[in-house]
Enzyme design. Structure first.
Site, PDB file in Angstrom:
ATOM      1  N   HIS A   1      10.298  10.712 -14.283  1.00 16.14           N
ATOM      2  CA  HIS A   1      11.677  10.888 -13.939  1.00 16.14           C
ATOM      3  C   HIS A   1      12.668  10.238 -14.780  1.00 16.14           C
ATOM      4  O   HIS A   1      13.926   9.960 -14.463  1.00 16.14           O
ATOM      5  CB  HIS A   1      11.889  10.838 -12.451  1.00 16.14           C
TER       6      HIS A   1
ATOM      7  N   HIS B   1      13.254  14.254  -7.129  1.00 13.07           N
ATOM      8  CA  HIS B   1      12.492  14.545  -8.410  1.00 13.07           C
ATOM      9  C   HIS B   1      13.457  15.411  -9.254  1.00 13.07           C
ATOM     10  O   HIS B   1      14.313  16.031  -8.810  1.00 13.07           O
ATOM     11  CB  HIS B   1      11.316  15.365  -7.920  1.00 13.07           C
TER      12      HIS B   1
HETATM   13  C1  LIG Z   1       4.133  15.347 -15.813  1.00  7.94           C
HETATM   14  C2  LIG Z   1       5.689  15.499 -15.291  1.00  7.94           C
HETATM   15  C3  LIG Z   1       5.825  15.913 -13.893  1.00  7.94           C
HETATM   16  C4  LIG Z   1       7.189  15.987 -13.298  1.00  7.94           C
HETATM   17  N1  LIG Z   1       6.944  16.576 -11.965  1.00  7.94           N
HETATM   18  C5  LIG Z   1       8.397  16.776 -11.515  1.00  7.94           C
HETATM   19  C6  LIG Z   1       8.251  17.631 -10.210  1.00  7.94           C
HETATM   20  O1  LIG Z   1       7.281  17.671  -9.530  1.00  7.94           O
HETATM   21  N2  LIG Z   1       9.526  17.639  -9.723  1.00  7.94           N
HETATM   22  C7  LIG Z   1      10.672  17.614 -10.221  1.00  7.94           C
HETATM   23  O2  LIG Z   1      11.676  17.712  -9.823  1.00  7.94           O
HETATM   24  N3  LIG Z   1      10.479  16.811 -11.792  1.00  7.94           N
HETATM   25  C8  LIG Z   1       9.387  16.735 -12.081  1.00  7.94           C
HETATM   26  N4  LIG Z   1       9.252  16.210 -13.528  1.00  7.94           N
HETATM   27  C9  LIG Z   1      10.680  15.765 -14.359  1.00  7.94           C
HETATM   28  C10 LIG Z   1      11.436  17.365 -14.529  1.00  7.94           C
HETATM   29  O3  LIG Z   1      10.512  18.327 -14.933  1.00  7.94           O
HETATM   30  C11 LIG Z   1      12.310  16.928 -15.647  1.00  7.94           C
HETATM   31  O4  LIG Z   1      13.235  15.920 -15.384  1.00  7.94           O
HETATM   32  C12 LIG Z   1      13.045  17.965 -16.270  1.00  7.94           C
HETATM   33  O5  LIG Z   1      12.620  19.360 -16.317  1.00  7.94           O
HETATM   34  C13 LIG Z   1      13.727  17.620 -17.521  1.00  7.94           C
HETATM   35  O6  LIG Z   1      14.614  18.565 -18.217  1.00  7.94           O
HETATM   36  P1  LIG Z   1      15.296  18.654 -19.620  1.00  7.94           P
HETATM   37  O7  LIG Z   1      15.928  19.999 -19.674  1.00  7.94           O
HETATM   38  O8  LIG Z   1      16.098  17.363 -19.397  1.00  7.94           O
HETATM   39  O9  LIG Z   1      14.147  18.198 -20.487  1.00  7.94           O
HETATM   40  P2  LIG Z   1      12.782  19.203 -20.915  1.00  7.94           P
HETATM   41  O10 LIG Z   1      12.729  20.265 -19.746  1.00  7.94           O
HETATM   42  O11 LIG Z   1      11.695  18.099 -21.096  1.00  7.94           O
HETATM   43  O12 LIG Z   1      13.142  19.886 -22.284  1.00  7.94           O
HETATM   44  C14 LIG Z   1      13.435  19.436 -23.542  1.00  7.94           C
HETATM   45  C15 LIG Z   1      12.874  20.647 -24.326  1.00  7.94           C
HETATM   46  O13 LIG Z   1      13.607  20.127 -25.666  1.00  7.94           O
HETATM   47  C16 LIG Z   1      12.151  20.250 -26.475  1.00  7.94           C
HETATM   48  N5  LIG Z   1      12.427  19.232 -27.971  1.00  7.94           N
HETATM   49  C17 LIG Z   1      12.255  18.120 -27.508  1.00  7.94           C
HETATM   50  N6  LIG Z   1      12.806  17.555 -29.085  1.00  7.94           N
HETATM   51  C18 LIG Z   1      12.579  18.611 -29.784  1.00  7.94           C
HETATM   52  C19 LIG Z   1      13.060  18.811 -31.195  1.00  7.94           C
HETATM   53  N7  LIG Z   1      13.074  17.836 -31.733  1.00  7.94           N
HETATM   54  N8  LIG Z   1      12.871  19.975 -31.517  1.00  7.94           N
HETATM   55  C20 LIG Z   1      12.865  20.898 -30.824  1.00  7.94           C
HETATM   56  N9  LIG Z   1      12.541  21.094 -29.598  1.00  7.94           N
HETATM   57  C21 LIG Z   1      12.595  19.768 -29.011  1.00  7.94           C
HETATM   58  C22 LIG Z   1      11.032  20.140 -25.581  1.00  7.94           C
HETATM   59  O14 LIG Z   1       9.779  20.563 -26.240  1.00  7.94           O
HETATM   60  C23 LIG Z   1      11.407  20.781 -24.486  1.00  7.94           C
HETATM   61  O15 LIG Z   1      11.162  22.021 -24.226  1.00  7.94           O
HETATM   62  C24 LIG Z   1       8.184  16.142 -13.988  1.00  7.94           C
HETATM   63  C25 LIG Z   1       8.064  15.743 -15.448  1.00  7.94           C
HETATM   64  C26 LIG Z   1       6.765  15.540 -16.047  1.00  7.94           C
HETATM   65  C27 LIG Z   1       6.581  15.184 -17.498  1.00  7.94           C
END
Ligand SMILES: Cc1cc2nc3c(=O)[nH]c(=O)nc-3n(C[C@H](O)[C@H](O)[C@H](O)COP(=O)(O)OP(=O)(O)OC[C@H]3O[C@@H](n4cnc5c(N)ncnc54)[C@H](O)[C@@H]3O)c2cc1C
Length: 560
Positions: A496, A540
């Site tokens: 997280h 989460h």
């Molecule tokens: C294994 C795991 C289990 C989890 N379990 C839970 C859960 O059960 N419940 C919950 O609420 N949360 C959970 N989380 C946390 C939650 O999923 C994340 O906090 C949330 O999804 C993050 O969203 P975001 O949009 O910030 O980033 P992300 O959803 O990670 O999106 C970032 C995106 O940017 C892309 N990206 C990154 N760098 C580049 C680049 N240089 N060029 C092009 N694209 C790029 C990535 O590929 C990705 O698709 C979990 C996370 C993980 C990893």
């Protein structure tokens, strides 16, 4: 349209109004919502592959089988607080980002978590009540897989019923050992009450598991916001397998309102085909808690002194880029207990059920209950440390009710802070990720108090004949050093991480974005992902990201 490679994009692409850098949890929401208006041309660029037709990304229980190609397989730096151990730091590397690979737990956090955002930005529009429409907008509550009657297990009015992400309770009720937990909640009603709905704003007590699962399948940002009808929009281009290396100035600055940064530089992964795209209206960085600071730092946006050491010309001096990362540290505990009465269904039968009508154990990933708790205010802990909880509605501790043989205890209110820094000037090099667990003494002391709290929970008569003892680590049986060594040897992350581009008020010298999510010192560049959270919520983190992204859509539209 969805393009699998940069080579599929014609040279004479039309200008894009909005470019979204990262098609993850937040990025998918933005791509979907901004392209609802046919007059806007939207490009989303994602490093990972498509999410469709991948069984492991569809069957909720198959999360454990998701293969490496769908993850950024980072490893943390060795941590002194873990006696030099490193930890894997997975993030989603696929359309839908981490929502496509996560554990699917659905929790929004507390009203105080959002009050904290409002305080950090001095913008009351981040308070829970003001966010309420956005909280509901992303969610579509559904019946449990198989249609079990779950009335009484949740509060319908706190849920969205017309939004995008499908949410539900588990396909069947509590297991026998979980029924004891519910019975215990009646006995120890003062400290561990039953919580009717974890998503009502005060998540303290014993709650039913709510998940981003609908009709027996994972509901991710990609499935919920970028379904086939959205993909077919002529004004939306989803460019996959394409890596963003930097953001660039689009025009030389002519006034003092900030640098005009609307251009991204992209490349095939580890390839040398490079192209630039410029948004006519806004560039939105949604590459997540690791990707976003990495792109900023590669672009010269960060601590100018540190960047100069790499020979990167500083573009905007923002020392907080990559700093103040907070995360939930988890310790592993064990109780001795009599055998369960529940026999798991054989794997072939479970598969048959899922394939036939999307029911059965494969429609869920975790236990059916979660205990959320506060460390008592009169604990000695708070004589030594200020309470870092965002307020009285935020729990300090979370314990999912998996098998008590391996119980997880998460500290939701850490004081330790980690960081993301550049390893080298190569934009393809994994950054240095320092989770920095247990660097602040509060966290170890809080785990100790947390274990005592959990021991109290398991001492009631509800557990007679089932729990037979505590297998530790027991802070009341071990020396301080012994206790700490066990925790340091088994602690892990709850995945997280947040805060590497945190929000603050517009004129504060701290922080990376302001309350409208604009990058400080720039114009037309916003950051919308978990990196902007000022502190890890008692949740989460996916639901808070959805809420943030839905709110951001309105900020972007209002600015037009
Ligand atoms: C294994 C795991 C289990 C989890 N379990 C839970 C859960 O059960 N419940 C919950 O609420 N949360 C959970 N989380 C946390 C939650 O999923 C994340 O906090 C949330 O999804 C993050 O969203 P975001 O949009 O910030 O980033 P992300 O959803 O990670 O999106 C970032 C995106 O940017 C892309 N990206 C990154 N760098 C580049 C680049 N240089 N060029 C092009 N694209 C790029 C990535 O590929 C990705 O698709 C979990 C996370 C993980 C990893």
């Amino acid at each position: 349209r969805v393009l699998g490679s940069i080579d599929d994009l014609p040279d004479d692409v039309e200008p894009y109004d909005f470019i979204i850098a990262g098609g993850g949890t937040a990025g998918s929401v933005l791509a979907s919502r901004l392209s609802e208006d046919p007059k806007f041309n939207v490009l989303v660029v994602e490093a990972g592959p498509d999410n469709t037709n991948v069984l492991e990304l569809i069957v909720p229980a198959f999360q454990v089988n998701i293969t490496a190609q769908y993850f950024w397989n980072y490893t943390s730096e060795p941590m002194p607080g873990l006696n030099g151990r490193t930890l894997p730091v997975p993030r989603g590397h696929v359309l839908g980002g981490s929502s496509s690979v996560n554990g699917q737990v659905y929790t929004r956090g507390s009203t105080d978590d959002y009050k904290y955002w409002a305080r950090a930005t001095r913008d009351p529009r981040w308070e829970w009540d003001a966010l309420w429409p956005y909280i509901l907008r992303n969610e579509r509550w559904t019946n449990p897989a198989g249609g079990r009657n779950a009335s009484g297990e949740y509060i319908p009015k706190v849920h969205g019923h017309e939004g995008n992400v499908l949410t539900s309770l588990p396909w069947n009720g509590a297991f026998p050992h979980e029924l004891r937990a519910l019975e215990n909640a009646n006995i120890q009603d003062d400290e561990f009450p039953i919580l009717r709905d974890v998503n009502g704003g005060r998540p303290i007590g014993l709650s039913r598991m709510q998940s981003t699962i609908g009709h027996g399948e994972r509901s991710s940002a990609a499935t919920a916001y970028l379904g086939s009808q959205v993909r077919d929009r002529p004004n939306l281009t989803i460019l996959l397998n394409t890596y963003i290396t930097r953001v660039l100035q689009s025009n030389p600055t002519t006034d003092d309102t900030g640098l005009d940064i609307r251009t991204i530089e992209v490349a095939t992964r580890f390839g040398d085909v490079k192209r630039n795209f410029t948004a006519t209206k806004e560039l939105i960085l949604s590459a997540g808690v690791i990707g976003t600071p990495q792109i900023l730092l590669n672009s010269g946006i960060g601590n100018a002194t540190e960047l100069s050491k790499f020979g990167i010309a500083p573009v905007i001096d923002l020392p907080d880029v990559g700093q103040h990362m907070t995360d939930h540290v988890v310790s592993v505990l064990a109780w001795e207990h009599a055998p369960h009465n529940a026999t798991p269904l054989p794997a072939d039968l479970a598969w048959e059920m899922w394939e036939r009508d999307r029911t059965g154990p494969l429609t869920e990933r975790h236990a059916h209950l979660i205990l959320w708790s506060r460390i008592p205010g009169d604990s000695d802990l708070f004589k030594q440390h200020d309470d870092p909880a965002t307020g009285p509605n935020s729990p300090h501790l979370e314990m999912p009710f998996n098998d008590p043989t391996v119980s997880l205890l998460a500290l939701l209110t850490p004081k330790s802070e980690g960081s993301v820094k550049l390893r080298s000037i190569d934009p393809f090099d994994d950054p240095l990720i320092d989770l920095n667990f247990f660097s602040h003494p509060f966290d170890m002391d809080a785990i100790k108090e947390g274990i005592r709290t959990m021991k109290r929970f398991f001492t009631s008569p509800a557990w007679d004949g089932y729990i037979t003892g505590f297998a530790g680590p027991d802070p009341d049986a071990l020396s301080d050093e012994e206790f700490q060594n066990v925790i340091k040897a088994n602690a892990r992350t709850f995945w997280h991480q947040v805060g590497t581009a945190r929000m603050s008020s517009k004129h504060s010298a701290e922080g990376v974005v302001d309350g409208e999510l604009n990058l400080k010192g720039a114009k037309e560049l916003r950051i919308v992902d978990a990196s902007v959270f000022p502190y890890v919520p008692a949740a989460h983190t996916q639901a808070p990201v959805y809420i943030l992204a839905e709110r951001a859509v309105h900020l972007i539209r209002d600015a037009l």
